[in-house]
Design a protein around this motif. Structure first.
Motif, PDB file in Angstrom:
ATOM      1  N   TYR A  37      18.619  90.825  10.367  1.00  0.00           N
ATOM      2  CA  TYR A  37      17.517  90.506  11.523  1.00  0.00           C
ATOM      3  C   TYR A  37      16.422  91.359  11.357  1.00  0.00           C
ATOM      4  CZ  TYR A  37      22.418  89.355  13.075  1.00  0.00           C
ATOM      5  OH  TYR A  37      23.577  89.214  13.379  1.00  0.00           O
ATOM      6  N   PHE A  38      15.335  90.633  11.471  1.00  0.00           N
ATOM      7  CA  PHE A  38      14.041  90.911  11.268  1.00  0.00           C
ATOM      8  C   PHE A  38      13.000  90.638  12.462  1.00  0.00           C
ATOM      9  CE2 PHE A  38      15.409  90.741   6.967  1.00  0.00           C
ATOM     10  CZ  PHE A  38      14.758  91.848   6.321  1.00  0.00           C
ATOM     11  N   LEU A  39      11.915  91.075  12.811  1.00  0.00           N
ATOM     12  CA  LEU A  39      10.934  90.729  13.563  1.00  0.00           C
ATOM     13  C   LEU A  39       9.820  90.460  12.734  1.00  0.00           C
ATOM     14  CD1 LEU A  39      10.585  93.184  17.040  1.00  0.00           C
ATOM     15  CD2 LEU A  39      11.402  90.581  16.742  1.00  0.00           C
ATOM     16  N   GLU A  40       9.394  89.083  12.956  1.00  0.00           N
ATOM     17  CA  GLU A  40       8.413  88.851  11.972  1.00  0.00           C
ATOM     18  C   GLU A  40       6.865  88.590  12.533  1.00  0.00           C
ATOM     19  OE1 GLU A  40       9.272  85.494   8.954  1.00  0.00           O
ATOM     20  OE2 GLU A  40       8.137  84.425  10.590  1.00  0.00           O
ATOM     21  N   ILE A  41       5.788  89.146  11.924  1.00  0.00           N
ATOM     22  CA  ILE A  41       4.548  89.146  12.452  1.00  0.00           C
ATOM     23  C   ILE A  41       3.604  88.559  11.319  1.00  0.00           C
ATOM     24  CG2 ILE A  41       2.644  90.636  13.405  1.00  0.00           C
ATOM     25  CD1 ILE A  41       4.802  92.638  13.976  1.00  0.00           C
ATOM     26  N   PRO A  42       3.208  87.379  11.678  1.00  0.00           N
ATOM     27  CA  PRO A  42       2.236  86.698  10.871  1.00  0.00           C
ATOM     28  C   PRO A  42       0.615  86.904  11.026  1.00  0.00           C
ATOM     29  CG  PRO A  42       3.016  84.971  12.117  1.00  0.00           C
ATOM     30  CD  PRO A  42       3.553  86.204  12.697  1.00  0.00           C
ATOM     31  N   LEU A  43      -0.079  86.981   9.941  1.00  0.00           N
ATOM     32  CA  LEU A  43      -1.604  86.906  10.063  1.00  0.00           C
ATOM     33  C   LEU A  43      -2.285  85.874   9.244  1.00  0.00           C
ATOM     34  CD1 LEU A  43      -3.972  87.965  11.665  1.00  0.00           C
ATOM     35  CD2 LEU A  43      -4.015  89.927  10.118  1.00  0.00           C
ATOM     36  N   GLY A  94      -0.183  85.895   5.416  1.00  0.00           N
ATOM     37  CA  GLY A  94       0.740  87.037   4.899  1.00  0.00           C
ATOM     38  C   GLY A  94       1.598  87.149   6.435  1.00  0.00           C
ATOM     39  N   GLN A  95       2.750  87.854   6.045  1.00  0.00           N
ATOM     40  CA  GLN A  95       3.736  88.290   7.101  1.00  0.00           C
ATOM     41  C   GLN A  95       4.230  89.637   6.978  1.00  0.00           C
ATOM     42  OE1 GLN A  95       5.732  84.136   8.396  1.00  0.00           O
ATOM     43  NE2 GLN A  95       6.423  84.862   6.861  1.00  0.00           N
ATOM     44  N   TYR A  96       4.313  90.322   8.016  1.00  0.00           N
ATOM     45  CA  TYR A  96       5.055  91.630   7.901  1.00  0.00           C
ATOM     46  C   TYR A  96       6.469  91.458   8.825  1.00  0.00           C
ATOM     47  CZ  TYR A  96       6.280  96.516   8.429  1.00  0.00           C
ATOM     48  OH  TYR A  96       6.756  97.876   8.578  1.00  0.00           O
ATOM     49  N   HIS A  97       7.568  91.950   7.861  1.00  0.00           N
ATOM     50  CA  HIS A  97       8.915  91.737   8.526  1.00  0.00           C
ATOM     51  C   HIS A  97       9.468  93.210   8.567  1.00  0.00           C
ATOM     52  CE1 HIS A  97       9.267  87.409   6.748  1.00  0.00           C
ATOM     53  NE2 HIS A  97       8.353  87.797   5.821  1.00  0.00           N
ATOM     54  N   LEU A  98       9.389  93.152  10.162  1.00  0.00           N
ATOM     55  CA  LEU A  98      10.046  94.473  10.636  1.00  0.00           C
ATOM     56  C   LEU A  98      11.496  94.713  10.765  1.00  0.00           C
ATOM     57  CD1 LEU A  98       9.565  97.378  11.971  1.00  0.00           C
ATOM     58  CD2 LEU A  98       9.542  96.088  14.166  1.00  0.00           C
ATOM     59  N   TYR A  99      11.932  95.434   9.779  1.00  0.00           N
ATOM     60  CA  TYR A  99      13.555  95.451   9.916  1.00  0.00           C
ATOM     61  C   TYR A  99      14.089  95.757  10.973  1.00  0.00           C
ATOM     62  CZ  TYR A  99      18.197  96.951   8.191  1.00  0.00           C
ATOM     63  OH  TYR A  99      19.731  97.043   7.931  1.00  0.00           O
ATOM     64  N   LEU A 100      15.240  95.241  11.650  1.00  0.00           N
ATOM     65  CA  LEU A 100      16.158  95.421  12.644  1.00  0.00           C
ATOM     66  C   LEU A 100      17.424  96.131  12.068  1.00  0.00           C
ATOM     67  CD1 LEU A 100      15.123  92.731  15.260  1.00  0.00           C
ATOM     68  CD2 LEU A 100      13.806  95.214  15.136  1.00  0.00           C
ATOM     69  N   ASN A 101      18.031  95.137  11.435  1.00  0.00           N
ATOM     70  CA  ASN A 101      19.603  95.691  11.104  1.00  0.00           C
ATOM     71  C   ASN A 101      20.258  94.688  10.165  1.00  0.00           C
ATOM     72  OD1 ASN A 101      21.983  97.020  11.651  1.00  0.00           O
ATOM     73  ND2 ASN A 101      22.692  95.214  12.880  1.00  0.00           N
TER      74      ASN A 101
END
Length: 215
Positions: A106-112, A128-135
């Motif tokens: 599970y991730f939160l995905e933040i594109p730019l 590009g995208q930053y994938h913030l790891y959750l679990n």
């Protein structure tokens, strides 16, 4: 700094609209913008069906559903910037003689990224995208039940995306996309973190500026 910029981009239109939408509309018409098709700010909510799996592991991907929203800022009629936030789930099954277990991440995905508008109905995106790891959970062969993976097995990571979106009807559009995320890791580890994703999205657009009634 990256998170500050993303949230600044998301919140900026709220402050801009607070300064007077009528004045902005007049200014855009002076430079030839058609507000029906070329609003400066644009928002959409979306659902995305996607198939994801590691690139270099013996696995079988699963189909999952992402959901989120995006904000688009149009610099010119045919060019702009895009960012947003979405909730991403990845699931895949190992395809090894002694390992048929299933991993879920599970991730939160933040594109730019940048958006190009070759026609009124088509938007092409790259960025590009930053994938913030959750679990993450799994059941390696040594375990008798599903458990959370230890800290450090999977981490937040960077990636890239490319997509093509077509306006089907009014504010509804569909998209096809390809994305990947990758981190440095030990190639001999069982758990890999260089995922690729093929997606089919359904979008609903919320325009922030309305066309004047006298047009």
């Amino acid at each position: 700094m990256f998170f500050c910029f993303v949230w600044f981009l998301l919140l900026l239109p709220l402050f801009v609209m607070g300064q007077g939408g009528d004045l902005l509309i007049q200014q855009y018409h002076k430079v030839g913008f058609d507000m029906e098709y070329y609003p400066k700010w644009n928002y959409d909510a979306f659902l995305q069906f996607h198939h994801s799996k590691p690139l270099d592991a013996m696995t079988k991907g699963r189909i999952h559903l992402n959901l989120g929203g995006r904000v688009h800022y149009r610099i010119e009629k045919t060019f702009g910037l895009t960012s947003g936030l979405s909730y991403q789930r990845i699931a895949y099954q190992y395809d090894l003689p002694n390992d048929q277990s299933l991993d879920r991440l599970y991730f939160l995905e933040i594109p730019l990224g940048i958006s190009v508008y070759p026609t009124k109905r088509i938007r092409l995106g790259l960025g590009g995208q930053y994938h913030l790891y959750l679990n993450a959970t799994g059941q390696p062969p040594s375990l008798s039940e599903r458990q959370n993976y230890p800290k450090g097995t999977f981490v937040s990571s960077l990636g890239m995306y490319a997509n093509a979106e077509y306006l089907v009807w009014k504010r509804f559009s569909v998209s096809l996309s390809y994305a990947f995320q990758k981190r440095s890791y030990n190639n001999f580890n069982r758990e890999k973190q260089n995922f690729q994703r093929f997606g089919l999205g359904i979008h609903y657009t919320l325009r922030s500026l309305k066309r004047p009634k006298n047009d």
